[in-house]
Design a protein around this motif. Structure first.
Motif, mmCIF file in Angstrom:
data_model
loop_
_atom_site.group_PDB
_atom_site.id
_atom_site.type_symbol
_atom_site.label_atom_id
_atom_site.label_comp_id
_atom_site.label_asym_id
_atom_site.label_seq_id
_atom_site.Cartn_x
_atom_site.Cartn_y
_atom_site.Cartn_z
ATOM 1 N N LEU A 181 0.827 -1.211 0.000
ATOM 2 C CA LEU A 181 0.000 0.000 0.000
ATOM 3 C C LEU A 181 0.861 1.261 0.000
ATOM 4 N N GLY A 182 1.989 1.210 0.702
ATOM 5 C CA GLY A 182 2.890 2.354 0.714
ATOM 6 C C GLY A 182 3.465 2.641 -0.652
ATOM 7 N N ALA A 183 3.863 1.575 -1.364
ATOM 8 C CA ALA A 183 4.405 1.750 -2.714
ATOM 9 C C ALA A 183 3.344 2.323 -3.649
ATOM 10 N N MET A 184 2.127 1.804 -3.568
ATOM 11 C CA MET A 184 1.041 2.296 -4.413
ATOM 12 C C MET A 184 0.727 3.756 -4.105
ATOM 13 N N ALA A 185 0.600 4.062 -2.813
ATOM 14 C CA ALA A 185 0.256 5.431 -2.421
ATOM 15 C C ALA A 185 1.359 6.408 -2.798
ATOM 16 N N GLY A 186 2.620 5.971 -2.654
ATOM 17 C CA GLY A 186 3.729 6.845 -3.007
ATOM 18 C C GLY A 186 3.720 7.209 -4.475
ATOM 19 N N TYR A 187 3.486 6.224 -5.327
ATOM 20 C CA TYR A 187 3.480 6.497 -6.763
ATOM 21 C C TYR A 187 2.273 7.342 -7.157
ATOM 22 N N SER A 192 -0.532 11.999 -9.278
ATOM 23 C CA SER A 192 -1.747 12.815 -9.315
ATOM 24 C C SER A 192 -1.411 14.298 -9.327
ATOM 25 N N VAL A 193 -0.446 14.693 -8.507
ATOM 26 C CA VAL A 193 -0.021 16.092 -8.494
ATOM 27 C C VAL A 193 0.549 16.484 -9.843
ATOM 28 N N TYR A 194 1.362 15.605 -10.413
ATOM 29 C CA TYR A 194 1.957 15.848 -11.731
ATOM 30 C C TYR A 194 0.871 16.008 -12.795
ATOM 31 N N HIS A 208 9.157 11.662 -13.874
ATOM 32 C CA HIS A 208 8.568 10.382 -13.489
ATOM 33 C C HIS A 208 9.421 9.658 -12.454
ATOM 34 N N GLY A 209 10.709 9.955 -12.413
ATOM 35 C CA GLY A 209 11.558 9.317 -11.418
ATOM 36 C C GLY A 209 11.148 9.650 -9.996
ATOM 37 N N ASP A 210 10.565 10.827 -9.792
ATOM 38 C CA ASP A 210 10.101 11.200 -8.457
ATOM 39 C C ASP A 210 8.982 10.277 -7.991
ATOM 40 N N PHE A 211 8.068 9.898 -8.926
ATOM 41 C CA PHE A 211 6.998 8.975 -8.552
ATOM 42 C C PHE A 211 7.590 7.650 -8.084
ATOM 43 N N LYS A 212 8.569 7.156 -8.852
ATOM 44 C CA LYS A 212 9.151 5.851 -8.559
ATOM 45 C C LYS A 212 9.956 5.874 -7.266
ATOM 46 N N LEU A 213 10.635 6.988 -7.006
ATOM 47 C CA LEU A 213 11.396 7.084 -5.769
ATOM 48 C C LEU A 213 10.460 7.078 -4.568
ATOM 49 N N LEU A 214 9.356 7.827 -4.634
ATOM 50 C CA LEU A 214 8.426 7.836 -3.502
ATOM 51 C C LEU A 214 7.741 6.480 -3.362
ATOM 52 N N ALA A 215 7.497 5.791 -4.482
ATOM 53 C CA ALA A 215 6.957 4.432 -4.401
ATOM 54 C C ALA A 215 7.934 3.518 -3.669
ATOM 55 N N ALA A 216 9.219 3.638 -3.993
ATOM 56 C CA ALA A 216 10.232 2.827 -3.322
ATOM 57 C C ALA A 216 10.285 3.143 -1.826
#
Length: 287
Positions: A181-187, A192-194, A208-216
């Motif tokens: 859930l954390g990975a999903m919510a992070g991405y 959504s903001v983007y 897009h790398g920011d989405f993936k980093l927050l997902a990680a």
């Protein structure tokens, strides 16, 4: 591991020394990985477009090729590669051409050593401490690359995501459900903001790398760590970014890498997220 836990006077210096060595390798990753990726992208583009091959030798690899002076290209001896020590003894200059050596080298090595010690101080010398050091190494590399090039390579963000999910299988820090859930919510949160920003302005507000980093980071910190990471990174980014723009005399339209702020906030949330949430709830009178 049990021996080091029982003798922290030996364990902490050993981890600090390991951090210096790893920091030296992270410098190589920060400097060489973007150049390798750019070379590969150009090669692939020529192949897709069916353009003739050019003589374009690949830049140095990350593991095989030894270190050399970026100015005179002289290969460095082992005693010129001692983390932190060599830079200090040589006065921050190449022994051959006397050109200045970037302060990035000792800073990354020292930062890695200090953060590694913080990891084992927080989690001990077992698997949890090792995992924390692994996360820390990835975040330092990603921060350095994004700061220099405004890139967050998939070659680092995606393995970091999967490592967080694998750690959750053994419930090392959080459970599988919280990590997923954390990975999903992070991405989704940053995507959504983007998307909204792009619809309103026609511009891309982040990569897009920011989405993936927050997902990680969500995979490592869990769902509860995503919101504190976003809030802390936004606060630190606004503060540091404003100071940097003012110091450089740039306007607000100047792009600023967001990855380092996400990494700082994510590391803090990973290390002390529960304590921060508990402190906030007590201050707010909710606990």
């Amino acid at each position: 591991m049990a021996f080091l836990d029982a003798h922290p006077g030996l364990g902490f210096p050993a981890v600090a020394g390991l951090g210096l060595l790893v920091g030296s390798f992270l410098n190589v990753v920060i400097l060489r990985l973007p150049r390798r990726l750019e070379w590969e992208w150009k090669r692939d583009a020529r192949e897709i477009l069916e353009e003739p091959d050019l003589y374009d030798p690949p830049p140095p690899g990350i593991v095989v090729e030894g270190s050399h002076c970026p100015h005179c290209k002289r290969n460095l001896s082992w005693y010129e590669n001692i983390p932190l020590v060599s830079w200090v003894i040589q006065g921050g200059k190449c022994r051959g051409c006397k050109a200045p050596i970037s302060v990035q080298y000792p800073l990354v090595e020292l930062l890695t050593a200090l953060l590694f010690v913080a990891c084992v101080w927080r989690f001990g010398f077992g698997w949890k401490g090792f995992g924390a050091m692994l996360l820390t190494g990835f975040l330092i590399s990603l921060s350095g690359i994004d700061f220099r090039t405004r890139l967050l390579p998939d070659q680092l963000t995606l393995p970091l995501l999967w490592l967080g999910l694998v750690a959750s299988v053994e419930n090392l820090y959080i459970g599988q459900k919280a990590a997923l859930l954390g990975a999903m919510a992070g991405y989704v949160s940053l995507w959504s903001v983007y998307w909204v920003f792009k619809q309103l302005t026609g511009k891309e507000g982040m990569g897009h790398g920011d989405f993936k980093l927050l997902a990680a980071l969500g995979a490592w910190c869990g769902l509860a760590g995503v919101l504190p990471t976003i809030l802390i990174s936004s606060l630190v980014g606004a503060l540091v970014g404003s100071i940097w723009l003012a110091a450089k005399g740039r306007d607000k339209a100047t792009p600023i890498p967001f990855g380092p702020y996400l990494a700082i906030a994510g590391w803090i949330s990973f290390m002390w997220g529960n304590d921060l949430v508990g402190w906030y709830m007590r201050i707010a009178g909710l606990a």
